[in-house]
Scaffold this motif. Structure first.
Motif, PDB file in Angstrom:
ATOM      1  N   ILE A 137       3.791-107.747 -54.788  1.00 15.14           N
ATOM      2  CA  ILE A 137       4.913-108.230 -55.877  1.00 15.14           C
ATOM      3  C   ILE A 137       4.399-107.720 -57.062  1.00 15.14           C
ATOM      4  N   GLY A 138       5.510-107.294 -57.873  1.00 13.72           N
ATOM      5  CA  GLY A 138       5.356-106.821 -59.135  1.00 13.72           C
ATOM      6  C   GLY A 138       5.486-107.927 -59.956  1.00 13.72           C
ATOM      7  N   PRO A 139       5.458-107.611 -61.454  1.00 13.43           N
ATOM      8  CA  PRO A 139       5.605-108.451 -62.510  1.00 13.43           C
ATOM      9  C   PRO A 139       6.896-109.233 -62.738  1.00 13.43           C
ATOM     10  N   GLN A 140       7.003-110.382 -63.484  1.00 18.25           N
ATOM     11  CA  GLN A 140       8.241-111.085 -63.343  1.00 18.25           C
ATOM     12  C   GLN A 140       9.148-109.965 -64.338  1.00 18.25           C
ATOM     13  N   LYS A 141      10.489-110.216 -64.101  1.00 17.59           N
ATOM     14  CA  LYS A 141      11.402-109.515 -65.038  1.00 17.59           C
ATOM     15  C   LYS A 141      12.419-110.110 -65.198  1.00 17.59           C
ATOM     16  N   ARG A 142      13.061-110.325 -66.556  1.00 15.88           N
ATOM     17  CA  ARG A 142      14.131-110.761 -67.216  1.00 15.88           C
ATOM     18  C   ARG A 142      15.441-110.197 -66.815  1.00 15.88           C
ATOM     19  N   TYR A 143      16.543-110.867 -66.196  1.00 16.97           N
ATOM     20  CA  TYR A 143      17.819-110.083 -65.988  1.00 16.97           C
ATOM     21  C   TYR A 143      18.767-110.688 -66.868  1.00 16.97           C
TER      22      TYR A 143
END
Length: 499
Positions: A191-197
């Motif tokens: 799982i990659g890092p948290q990202k904002r959309y």
């Protein structure tokens, strides 16, 4: 049974359950692994002679009450895509959660086990993984050749990020940021890092990614996809397209809305002291009025319905709709003004009841409606059964598919409920209880002298508390004994350092 004796019995039961739990945990993965090993090789060797296993789509609602569907007769909501699942499949009108809180309920859906056995008791340890020797039903399916994905609001122990998902696009947050949502994405267990959309409604984005993943080429392998919505969780933000939905619509007031002005007749102090009251909480500013919460709640469900419709549209376009089994339920219900309450947690019907629908025309006749009591512990066994995979004995629920063929009055006569979280922002006291087809007994843990007892046939609105009344003493004692027996039969998970 006196209260002191009952408490003594409960203590002994807890010790017995801990021992049972140790044996249970040691065997759980072995059971699942044995089932997988014994069936995978023959399945692969004789793939041409066996019927193709269905794809699986599991829609999990967020706080969706059982009556929050037009197919259930709701006077305001229009949910044609939700309704299609029940209309073209089976709808269970008496479905319940066993712990009305997000994180524990989602762990139960993934494991087929009670909170008491998963150790996922509440929302307070959201970033600590669940015990690795408790298998998820998706991991069992993977061993059977399925590709598995989870998308949307995971919100359970560590978001299940450490498990081996073929695709993950989720957030381990109660409500996320509706305007600029946050997600983590990953494949093959990484799982990659948290990202904002920016500027996208979270459930629309979840559905976009779900359709894109289903579209990927996986050869002849079936898929199992979990699409878990965040709407209509507080703060109930709406998709822009629904900003004016329900303007001018009258919201009826529940009959018990003003019971607080009457001193909450019949209700114990533990119930009265709970602070999940509309209009009087500084910690839930979005819950200022019945009209505001109800309309925003309904608008969120309309958005969910549209996204379910998008998935239906994709499956139809690909020509695989009838090769796909679809299950829809919710983590828990929700109070919309009953006793002036919002939220969930309490063991009362608005909080406890959830929708439960399954569509798979190859095994389920269309328009089936059943009244047997089904639980969230039944979700994982049902999905395994739909896939033709044996249900491992450690799972504490059972498949509901036999009910699609015929009614079964003996399917479930009673069941156990427990709510653990304390303290919590709403000051809802921990409690446990038993529900039968006719009666409900609730016992509050912090003050064992307090309780609630209802005859649900005569009093479906739970307004006449029979607890402690002499003429119902025998019934209360019987239900108390059955509650202890049910609790004792559920192995208890004790985490390191928790005693």
């Amino acid at each position: 049974m006196s209260e002191t004796k009952a408490q003594r019995h409960t203590t002994v039961s807890s010790l017995q359950s801990s021992t049972t739990r140790r044996d249970f945990l040691q065997g759980s993965l072995a059971i699942a692994g044995t089932a997988a090993v014994s069936t995978v090789a023959p399945t692969l060797a004789s793939a041409q002679s066996k019927p193709k296993r269905p794809n699986l789509v599991f829609f999990l609602g967020e706080g969706q009450r059982a009556d929050a569907l037009s197919i259930a007769g709701h006077p305001l909501l229009n949910t044609p895509n939700h309704d299609r699942i029940g209309r073209e499949g089976a709808r269970f009108s008496n479905a319940f959660c066993t712990n009305a809180l997000c994180a524990p309920a989602r762990a139960t859906a993934l494991t087929g086990m009670y909170s008491r056995s998963t150790g996922a008791l509440d929302n307070t340890r959201a970033h600590i993984p669940m015990a690795s020797d408790i298998p998820l039903f998706t991991e069992i399916l993977q061993k059977e050749g399925y590709e598995v994905a989870i998308l949307g609001k995971t919100h359970t122990r560590n978001g299940m990020e450490e498990r081996n998902w073929d695709y993950y696009f989720g957030h381990n947050d109660p409500g996320n940021d509706y305007a600029n949502p946050l997600f983590k994405e990953g494949r093959k267990g990484k799982i990659g890092p948290q990202k904002r959309y920016e500027g996208v409604y979270p459930d629309d984005l979840t559905t976009d990614r779900a359709i894109a993943w289903m579209e990927e080429d996986r050869g002849e392998k079936p898929f199992c996809i979990l699409i878990w919505f965040v709407a209509p969780h507080e703060p109930f933000f709406r998709a822009r397209r629904h900003a004016d939905l329900y303007n001018g619509t009258a919201i009826p007031k529940p009959e018990t809305f003003d019971d607080d002005l009457k001193g909450y007749p019949g209700k114990p102090k533990s119930f009265v002291d709970a602070e999940n009251k509309l209009g009087t909480t500084s910690t839930h500013v979005a819950c200022g009025s019945l009209e505001g919460v109800a309309k925003d709640y309904y608008a969120g469900l309309v958005a969910v319905d549209e996204n379910i419709g998008r998935v239906f549209g994709y499956l139809e376009k690909k020509g695989i709709l009838d090769d796909t089994a679809i299950l829809h339920s919710s983590d828990h219900g929700y109070f919309l003004g009953e006793w002036r309450l919002f939220d969930k947690r309490l063991m009362h019907e608005p909080s406890l009841r959830v929708p439960f629908q399954v569509r798979y025309p190859r095994r389920i006749p269309l328009g089936t409606v059943r009244e047997e009591m089904v639980l969230d512990t039944d979700i994982a066994p049902t999905l395994l059964d739909l896939a033709g995979v044996p249900v491992p004995p450690h799972m504490q629920g059972k498949s509901v598919l036999p009910l699609a063929k015929k009614r079964d009055p003996e399917f479930r006569k009673e069941w156990y409920y427990e709510y653990y979280e304390w303290p919590n922002p709403e000051k809802v006291a921990p409690h446990r209880g038993i529900r039968t087809e006719q009666y409900k007994l609730i016992q509050y843990v912090l003050d064992p002298s307090e309780g609630e007892l209802y005859d649900l046939h005569a009093d479906p609105g739970e307004r006449n508390n029979l607890y402690g009344k002499a003429q119902y003493a025998a019934l209360q004692a019987h239900l108390s004994e059955r509650l202890i027996a049910l609790r004792t039969a559920i192995p208890e998970h004790i985490e390191a350092g928790k005693g």
